[in-house]
Design an enzyme around this catalytic site. Structure first.
Site, PDB file in Angstrom:
ATOM      1  CG  ASP A  66     129.701  36.594 -47.867  1.00  0.00           C
ATOM      2  OD1 ASP A  66     128.748  36.219 -47.167  1.00  0.00           O
ATOM      3  OD2 ASP A  66     129.562  37.152 -48.973  1.00  0.00           O
ATOM      4  CE  LYS A 148     126.087  37.604 -48.730  1.00  0.00           C
ATOM      5  NZ  LYS A 148     126.935  37.451 -49.934  1.00  0.00           N
ATOM      6  CB  CYS A 193     129.378  40.866 -49.128  1.00  0.00           C
ATOM      7  SG  CYS A 193     128.948  39.990 -50.669  1.00  0.00           S
TER       8      CYS A 193
HETATM    9  C1  VGL Z   1     131.352  38.860 -52.760  1.00  0.00           C
HETATM   10  C2  VGL Z   1     131.909  39.165 -54.942  1.00  0.00           C
HETATM   11  C3  VGL Z   1     131.059  38.172 -55.339  1.00  0.00           C
HETATM   12  C4  VGL Z   1     131.554  39.255 -51.327  1.00  0.00           C
HETATM   13  C5  VGL Z   1     130.476  37.866 -53.133  1.00  0.00           C
HETATM   14  O1  VGL Z   1     131.294  38.428 -50.438  1.00  0.00           O
HETATM   15  O2  VGL Z   1     131.976  40.390 -51.057  1.00  0.00           O
HETATM   16  N1  VGL Z   1     132.052  39.511 -53.688  1.00  0.00           N
HETATM   17  N2  VGL Z   1     130.346  37.525 -54.421  1.00  0.00           N
END
Ligand code: VGL
Ligand code: ZN
Length: 244
Positions: A66, A148, A193
Site C-alpha cells: 500500500d 483489496k 496492512c
Molecule cells: C490501511 C487503514 C485503512 C493500511 C488501509 O494500508 O494499512 N489502513 N485502510
C-alpha cells in the site's frame, strides 16, 4: 520450477544474505519451514546477536504494501514519514527483480461508498489520485498488483484474506503456484496492512521477513504493539541495508 532443480552454480548466483538480529526467533521460525532448498545459518563476524541467513531469490517474493498517495504525508490518511519507505523498497524491488525474485504490490482500492469510511477518513477511492501508487515508487519490477478492499461491505487489511478472515485475495494461490516460500515485506501501515499481511503469511507457512526501516505506522502505540505481535508470531526482522 524454482531453484531446487537448477544447477548449483545458478542457485548460488541468485542468492543473497540477510543479517538478522533475532537469532532465537530465526531458528524457531526456520524449524517451521520445511523443504527449503538452501537455507544456511551461521553466526556472523559482527556480534553474537547477529545471524546470517541465505535468501534464495528463486523462491522468494518482495511484497510492497500500500505505498499509495493517500497513505503518504499529504494524503487523506497520511502516515508520518510514510514516504520514507519508498527508497528502501525501490532498492529491494530492483534487487529482487534482477535476481529472479518476484515483486508484488498491494493496493487499497475502495469503492466511493466503502463501509470503512467513518472508521477511517475517505481514502484510496478507486480511480482517484489518492489511490495511485506514490509517483516515486518504481513499479517496473512489480509483476503482480493485488487490489483489496474493493467490496463496499468488507474491508481487507491483509494481502491474503479480507477482514471476514475467509475470503481469499488469491495471493496465497499465486505464491504457492510459484513455489515461493520466503516473503519479505515492507510498506504501509505497520499497525494495519503490514501487520495483518505478515501474520497471515506466517500462518500460511511462509518464512516471513519484515524490513524495519521500510515500514511506518499510523499511530505510535499501535505500531509498537504491532511489532510485538509480529515478534511473538515468529516474524523475522531485518534492515533493508542488510539485504544485498
Ligand atoms: C490501511 C487503514 C485503512 C493500511 C488501509 O494500508 O494499512 N489502513 N485502510
Ligand atoms: Zn483502506
Amino acid at each position: 520450477m524454482h531453484g531446487k532443480s537448477a544447477y548449483t552454480k545458478d542457485i548460488i548466483l541468485n542468492m543473497c544474505t540477510v543479517f538478522i538480529r533475532h537469532t532465537f526467533i530465526l531458528k524457531e521460525s526456520c524449524q517451521k519451514v520445511k523443504n527449503i532448498a538452501l537455507v544456511s545459518l551461521s553466526i556472523t563476524k559482527y556480534d553474537k546477536q547477529e545471524t546470517i541467513m541465505t535468501l534464495d531469490f528463486s523462491c522468494s517474493a518482495l511484497i510492497i504494501v500500500d505505498i499509495q498517495n493517500d497513505f503518504c504525508p499529504s494524503g487523506e490518511l497520511g502516515i508520518k514519514n510514510g514516504d520514507q519507505v519508498i527508497e528502501p523498497m525501490n532498492r529491494l524491488a530492483s534487487l529482487f527483480a534482477a535476481n529472479g525474485g518476484r515483486v508484488i504490490a498491494t493496493q487499497d482500492w475502495h469503492p466511493a461508498d466503502h463501509s470503512s469510511f467513518g472508521l477511517w477518513p475517505r481514502h484510496c477511492v478507486q480511480g482517484t489520485p489518492g489511490a495511485d501508487f506514490h509517483a516515486a515508487l518504481n513499479l517496473k519490477p512489480v509483476s503482480l498488483i493485488i487490489r483489496k478492499g474493493f467490496r463496499s461491505s468488507i474491508d481487507s487489511y491483509s494481502a491474503f484474506f479480507e477482514n471476514d478472515r475467509k475470503t481469499s485475495t488469491g495471493l496465497d494461490g499465486f505464491l504457492k503456484a510459484l513455489s515461493i516460500e520466503t516473503l519479505v515485506l515492507g510498506g504501509l501501515a505497520t499497525d494495519y496492512c503490514v501487520l495483518y499481511s505478515a501474520l497471515d503469511a506466517v500462518k500460511l507457512g511462509y518464512r516471513t521477513i519484515v524490513v524495519k526501516d521500510a515500514v511506518r505506522g499510523v499511530e505510535a502505540a499501535s505500531t509498537e504493539q504491532a511489532l510485538k505481535l509480529l515478534d511473538e508470531a515468529g516474524i523475522i526482522f531485518t534492515e533493508s541495508g542488510a539485504i544485498e
